[in-house]
Scaffold this active site. Structure first.
Site, short mmCIF file in Angstrom:
data_model
loop_
_atom_site.label_atom_id
_atom_site.label_comp_id
_atom_site.label_asym_id
_atom_site.label_seq_id
_atom_site.Cartn_x
_atom_site.Cartn_y
_atom_site.Cartn_z
N LYS A 82 -32.21 -41.51 10.00
CA LYS A 82 -32.82 -42.17 9.41
C LYS A 82 -32.43 -44.19 9.96
CE LYS A 82 -37.12 -41.91 9.33
NZ LYS A 82 -38.45 -40.93 9.90
N ASP A 83 -31.42 -44.30 9.91
CA ASP A 83 -30.17 -45.38 10.33
C ASP A 83 -30.90 -45.99 11.21
OD1 ASP A 83 -29.41 -45.26 8.03
OD2 ASP A 83 -27.42 -44.85 8.57
#
Ligand code: PMP
Length: 347
Positions: free
Chosen positions: A52-53
């Site tokens: 999700k970065d």
């Protein structure tokens, strides 16, 4: 064996998002009857520790480019934790205030990392329906109305969520296997990962098979008849009680329902037998791969075929959960005897 080339010095840690390793699995799939070559996309190598970065960085940078947000503003996001960690990390580097609304179910480890990154956290009841005012989504919306210069980047509807994977993750996979990929498997939460990777790979090869994992208890799978149970489940980060806008359900060839016990057992095996320090949803993705290749898509279970499975986050998020024998016993995922036998060996 020569070491991988070290990248040049970075200006900030945000530059270390993307470019994650793809690693061959040599034991676990084989032991489960898989003949295809299986590679894991190890997303826990991202700076904040998860897949999700990628979307955190892209959602913030695109909003900045469009002039919608500026450092000093407040970013509010409802998340199962990993998007929050990514946003809090990018926010820390760029100078934003960050508020994360997070269902109670999500691990204390994620909360500790969020706090360490300076995020403010609001816990919400796990059982609250997504459209109720008490849910993590409802609370985020209320806060946004109350706090000046605050924004919800909204991973559930933001096109930059799937685009981060279409332009990023998918291209990386394509290059890493030199175009030799027959199928891709990933769990679906917002669905951004699987939708974006599917679009990106299909630009190169329209025949790539796309397989998604959806936990029993969630409603994302098609056909809808697969989603009979509405019971809670313990795997974090995948499954929902509504269909996020960014999920293109029909781009997926095969939906596989996954259960907690198989997911956690396989995640533990990935760690113990392959040295892949992954989280629980990685076990769900591998469970979906095994079920698809042995049951629904046997044409893929052949030594000439290559399948890529996404490992979204790391065991770091679950040190007091599935990796802990006592937690596994208390949740009835392993018999007590297994953990006491291990304990004797350790003594
Ligand atoms: N696994 C974990 C641990 C996650 O945090 C997420 C994100 N919700 C996913 C899988 C699924 O990713 P996506 O939201 O892109 O479907």
């Amino acid at each position: 064996m020569s070491p991988p080339n070290a990248p040049p010095a970075a200006n900030t840690i945000v530059e270390h998002i993307g470019g994650t390793p793809l690693v061959r699995l040599n034991r676990v799939p084989q032991a489960l009857g898989i003949k295809a070559k299986v590679y894991g996309k190890c997303e826990f190598f991202n700076a904040g520790g998860s897949v999700k970065d990628r979307i955190a960085r892209r959602m913030i940078e695109e909003a900045e480019r469009e002039g919608r947000i500026k450092p000093g503003d407040t970013l509010i996001e409802p998340t199962s934790g990993n998007t929050g960690i990514g946003l809090a990390l990018v926010a820390a580097v760029k100078g934003y205030r960050c508020i994360i609304t997070l269902p109670e179910k999500m691990s204390a480890e994620k909360v500790s990392v969020l706090r360490a990154l300076g995020a403010e956290i609001v816990r919400t009841p796990t059982e609250a329906a997504y459209d109720s005012p008490e849910s993590h989504i409802g609370v985020a919306k209320r806060l946004q109305q109350e706090i000046p210069n605050s924004h919800i980047l909204d991973q559930y509807a933001n096109v930059n969520n799937p685009l981060a994977h279409e332009y990023g993750t998918a291209e990386e996979i394509w290059e890493q296997v030199e175009g030799k990929v027959d199928a891709v498997v990933a769990g679906a939460g917002t669905g951004g990962t699987i939708t974006g990777i599917a679009r990106g790979l299909r630009k190169h090869n329209p025949d790539v098979t796309v397989i998604a994992a959806d936990p029993v208890g969630s409603v994302l799978a098609l056909p809808e008849s697969l989603n009979q149970s509405h019971e809670g489940y313990k795997v974090e980060g995948i499954g929902y009680d509504f269909i996020p806008d960014v999920l293109d359900q029909k781009i997926i060839n095969t939906w596989i329902k996954t259960d907690d016990r198989t997911s956690f057992t396989l995640a533990r095996r990935l760690i113990k037998e392959e040295g892949i320090l992954c989280g629980g949803s990685s076990g769900s993705a591998l469970a979906a791969l095994v079920e698809a290749l042995t049951k629904t898509n046997p044409e893929l279970n052949h030594p000439d075929k290559t399948v890529v499975v996404v490992f979204p986050d790391s065991v770091r998020n679950y040190l007091t959960k599935f990796i802990d024998d006592t937690w596994m016993v208390n949740n009835d995922f392993i018999p007590a005897a297994v953990s006491s036998k291990d304990a004797k060996i350790r003594d």
